[in-house]
Write a protein that holds these residues in place. Structure first.
Motif, short mmCIF file in Angstrom:
data_model
loop_
_atom_site.label_atom_id
_atom_site.label_comp_id
_atom_site.label_asym_id
_atom_site.label_seq_id
_atom_site.Cartn_x
_atom_site.Cartn_y
_atom_site.Cartn_z
N ILE A 40 0.87 -1.19 0.00
CA ILE A 40 0.00 0.00 0.00
C ILE A 40 0.90 1.23 0.00
CG2 ILE A 40 -1.83 1.24 1.19
CD1 ILE A 40 -2.61 -1.35 2.57
N PRO A 41 1.13 1.85 -1.17
CA PRO A 41 1.96 3.06 -1.19
C PRO A 41 1.26 4.20 -0.45
CG PRO A 41 0.94 2.70 -3.33
CD PRO A 41 0.61 1.50 -2.50
N CYS A 42 2.02 4.97 0.32
CA CYS A 42 1.41 6.00 1.16
C CYS A 42 2.46 7.06 1.47
CB CYS A 42 0.89 5.36 2.46
SG CYS A 42 0.38 6.52 3.74
N ASP A 97 8.89 5.61 7.02
CA ASP A 97 9.76 6.21 8.01
C ASP A 97 8.94 7.18 8.85
OD1 ASP A 97 9.44 8.58 6.42
OD2 ASP A 97 11.08 7.89 5.13
N LEU A 98 9.60 8.08 9.57
CA LEU A 98 8.93 9.07 10.42
C LEU A 98 8.96 10.46 9.81
CD1 LEU A 98 10.26 8.00 13.96
CD2 LEU A 98 8.13 7.34 12.84
N ARG A 99 9.34 10.53 8.54
CA ARG A 99 9.49 11.84 7.89
C ARG A 99 8.43 12.12 6.82
NH1 ARG A 99 14.34 9.44 8.22
NH2 ARG A 99 14.29 8.82 6.02
N GLY A 100 7.97 11.11 6.09
CA GLY A 100 6.99 11.38 5.05
C GLY A 100 6.53 10.16 4.28
N ASN A 101 7.16 9.02 4.51
CA ASN A 101 6.79 7.78 3.81
C ASN A 101 6.04 6.87 4.78
OD1 ASN A 101 6.57 5.47 2.30
ND2 ASN A 101 8.76 5.21 1.94
N CYS A 102 4.78 6.51 4.43
CA CYS A 102 3.99 5.66 5.31
C CYS A 102 3.58 4.36 4.62
CB CYS A 102 2.75 6.40 5.82
SG CYS A 102 1.79 7.27 4.55
N THR A 103 4.37 3.88 3.67
CA THR A 103 4.04 2.66 2.91
C THR A 103 3.96 1.44 3.82
OG1 THR A 103 5.11 3.57 0.95
CG2 THR A 103 4.78 1.18 1.02
N LEU A 104 2.89 0.65 3.61
CA LEU A 104 2.66 -0.58 4.39
C LEU A 104 2.62 -1.77 3.45
CD1 LEU A 104 1.87 -1.78 7.24
CD2 LEU A 104 -0.50 -1.59 6.47
N GLN A 105 3.22 -2.89 3.87
CA GLN A 105 3.19 -4.12 3.08
C GLN A 105 2.49 -5.21 3.88
OE1 GLN A 105 6.77 -6.76 2.16
NE2 GLN A 105 6.49 -5.73 0.19
N LYS A 115 -10.65 -4.75 4.52
CA LYS A 115 -11.11 -3.68 5.40
C LYS A 115 -10.57 -2.33 4.91
CE LYS A 115 -11.24 -6.72 9.45
NZ LYS A 115 -10.60 -7.08 10.73
N SER A 116 -11.01 -1.29 5.59
CA SER A 116 -10.49 0.04 5.33
C SER A 116 -9.28 0.27 6.24
CB SER A 116 -11.57 1.09 5.62
OG SER A 116 -11.08 2.39 5.43
N HIS A 117 -8.17 0.71 5.66
CA HIS A 117 -6.92 0.89 6.42
C HIS A 117 -6.62 2.39 6.55
CE1 HIS A 117 -6.70 -3.31 5.30
NE2 HIS A 117 -5.61 -3.47 6.02
N HIS A 118 -6.26 2.80 7.78
CA HIS A 118 -5.99 4.21 8.07
C HIS A 118 -4.61 4.38 8.71
CE1 HIS A 118 -10.38 3.92 7.91
NE2 HIS A 118 -10.35 5.16 7.47
N PHE A 119 -3.97 5.52 8.41
CA PHE A 119 -2.65 5.84 8.96
C PHE A 119 -2.75 7.00 9.94
CE2 PHE A 119 1.17 8.52 8.70
CZ PHE A 119 2.13 7.63 9.17
N ARG A 120 -2.02 6.89 11.07
CA ARG A 120 -2.00 7.95 12.09
C ARG A 120 -0.55 8.29 12.43
NH1 ARG A 120 -5.04 10.09 16.41
NH2 ARG A 120 -3.83 10.57 18.28
N MET A 121 -0.27 9.59 12.54
CA MET A 121 1.05 10.06 12.97
C MET A 121 0.90 10.77 14.33
SD MET A 121 1.51 13.39 10.45
CE MET A 121 0.52 12.82 9.08
#
Length: 564
Positions: A40-42, A97-105, A115-121
């Motif tokens: 999942i590119p993010c 990483d913690l700077r701008g890339n939130c890609t999940l595999q 399901k619906s997947h969400h990202f939180r910082m």
């Protein structure tokens, strides 16, 4: 009111946060085959700083979280990945990483990952916390059939033309190869689009497709008939659009046919008469030893299949207690008293029977984050379309009152935000995957509402203060009037009362009282004494022998009477 209380505050927080520069960019919905690996590119943009007591404070991201089917991802919300946890499921790998890339595999993806997947910082100060909406929907298929669509709206086409058949799944993906079949035989083409150009009679047949890595995804048959000079003899069969049915229901396939009327033999005209009709499955000719579901010449037809037509032009078929094995292409054949009148109608009608196969939600908007005040229509559809069944709509797991296949949301409000799903009323197993919709509020409207609320509050406060002051003044005036009356010792009478007063010398007081008491109209008598102190009277004016000092006070008696 309960929905407002839950949705508005969080929506306000998200709008405020978004205005501060935070954002998360998700890909389009992802479709995956069970057991495969999905990436999942993010990407995300965190808040950089904030002001505190006039100085600038820099922010730093210290934690990232991925969760499923939850729009906030905080507190005790279960997560699939948490950078602060040492107990993450090894199937989920964070490639960011913690700077701008939130890609999940996600490795060895399972049906439970649909399901619906969400990202939180989260930053080192709560002012930098942020959750990206609307998230990304992941759909995992395992045996769910592919679907074939055509570039032509007709299934009977002319030789020499061109047709493109497309193999698609519940949602789109591009990384997997496809196997194409014609009449059950694999073709050499492996792409999702099958080009047939130029068309020849050899291209006629029943087409299907499946993912190379999962034969369970084999589609339903799509019948294509390439017409040369056929049809010039007048025969035809008219089928309905593809039919979708729920296991156990009764389905009627409306059908009509036009037979050949005559032919010429040795210069004379020979009339034709239809003597036999046949319905078969997954066969384009329906002749000879081909198994049939109904044969007018047979006495051993399956009672689940009833022929409601005749031998003249009606070929309607009814299927009762429909089974999953009835998910096939159905064809009608007519036979006359001469073989020149035999005819099988193409392309047939595709019947799809579902039992737990999920519905699909599509939207009139290409965006899943929409503005308040607009409108969106969500459509609940199956592998093929049907119109006779009612649908149950859900928002955040709660059933809505709408029962049609189209859910109208107009005008959109923050209360319409949530995860939507739908299912056939008669079969809960058909519940669709979640579709996330987020209604973004109007900043100008929110500011206007806030100013309106503050203004009303100020007016009410001023009115309350003025009321208290007015009450205080009235009370003080009443107290002052009462104190004055008490000091004077005089009861004030109404101006309309008649007042009688007599000023007498001390010696004549008793006679005056008797004279007044005898008056019949007197009800109330009040006496008041008024003292006059004569400080400068000459000594000669004081009667001799009175024994009183020359400055003795003179007393005047007054009587006040009220007449009725």
């Amino acid at each position: 009111m309960e929905v407002w209380a839950k949705k508005i505050p969080w929506g306000f927080v998200l709008l405020l946060a978004g205005a501060l520069g935070q954002s998360v960019k998700y890909p389009d919905p992802i479709c995956a085959v069970k057991g495969s690996t999905v990436t999942i590119p993010c990407s995300f943009t965190p808040r950089k700083e904030f002001e505190q007591q006039g100085r600038r404070v820099l922010l730093r991201i210290v934690r990232v979280v991925w969760c499923q089917n939850h729009t906030i991802c905080h507190g005790s919300t279960p997560s699939v990945y948490d950078s602060n946890s040492t107990r993450n499921n090894p199937r989920y790998r964070y490639l960011g990483d913690l700077r701008g890339n939130c890609t999940l595999q996600i490795m060895n993806i399972q049906l439970t990952d649909s399901k619906s997947h969400h990202f939180r910082m989260e930053a080192d100060n709560s002012r930098g916390h942020f959750v990206g909406l609307p998230g990304v929907n992941v759909t995992v298929i395992d045996g769910f059939p592919m679907r074939i669509s055509s570039s032509s709206s007709e299934t009977v086409v002319r030789a020499g033309g061109g047709v493109t058949l497309n193999c698609a799944a519940i949602c789109s993906f591009h990384q997997l190869d496809v196997t194409w079949y014609r009449n059950g035989h694999a073709l050499s083409d492996t792409g999702p689009a099958l080009q047939l150009n130029p068309l020849t009679a050899a291209d006629s047949g029943n087409y299907s497709c499946a993912l190379k890595i999962n034969e369970k995804t084999r589609s339903n048959l799509y019948s294509l008939y390439v017409e040369g000079d056929g049809g010039a003899l007048g025969q035809s069969v008219k089928y309905p659009d593809p039919i979708c049915a729920v296991k156990g229901s009764t389905v009627t396939i409306p059908c009509s046919f036009t037979p050949r009327k005559e032919f010429e033999q040795q210069g004379r005209r020979v009339l034709l008469r239809i003597v036999r009709v046949v319905w078969c499955q997954n066969h384009t000719i329906c002749h000879g030893s081909t198994p049939s579901v109904y044969d007018s010449n047979s006495t051993r037809n399956n009672p689940r299949y009833r022929y409601l037509g005749d031998l003249r032009g009606n070929c309607t078929l009814q299927i009762m207690d429909i089974k999953l094995r009835d998910s096939k292409s159905h064809h009608f054949r007519m036979e006359a008293d001469n073989s020149k009148g035999h005819f099988a109608g193409l392309p047939g009608v595709n019947v799809t029977v579902i039992d737990g196969t999920p519905m699909r939600i599509s939207s009139s908007s290409s965006e899943t984050v929409v503005r308040a005040g607009g409108r969106v229509t969500l459509n609940c559809t199956a592998i093929c379309s049907f119109h006779q069944l009612n649908v149950t709509w859900y928002r955040n797991g709660h059933a809505l009152s709408d029962t049609g296949p189209a859910l109208q949301l107009n005008p959109l409000t923050a209360a319409d935000s949530g995860n939507y799903s739908c299912a056939l009323k008669i079969n809960e197993k058909t519940r669709s995957d979640l579709y996330s919709l987020y209604v973004e509020g109007d900043g100008a409207t929110a500011t206007h509402d806030l100013l309106l609320i503050v203004g009303v509050g100020v007016v009410l406060a001023v009115l309350a203060v003025l009321t208290l002051i007015l009450v205080f003044i009235i009370i003080k005036r009443k107290q002052a009037a009462a104190d004055k009356q008490q000091r004077d010792g005089v009861t004030v009478q109404k101006p309309s009362d008649t007042i009688y007063s007599t000023v007498l010398k001390p010696g004549g007081l008793e006679g005056a009282e008797r004279g007044q008491a005898t008056g019949p109209a007197v009800e109330e008598v009040s006496y008041a004494t008024v003292q006059f102190k004569h400080k400068h009277l000459p000594a000669a004016t004081v009667p001799a022998g009175s024994g009183q000092h020359q400055e003795e006070e003179a007393v005047v008696y007054s009587s006040v009477a009220r007449l009725q």
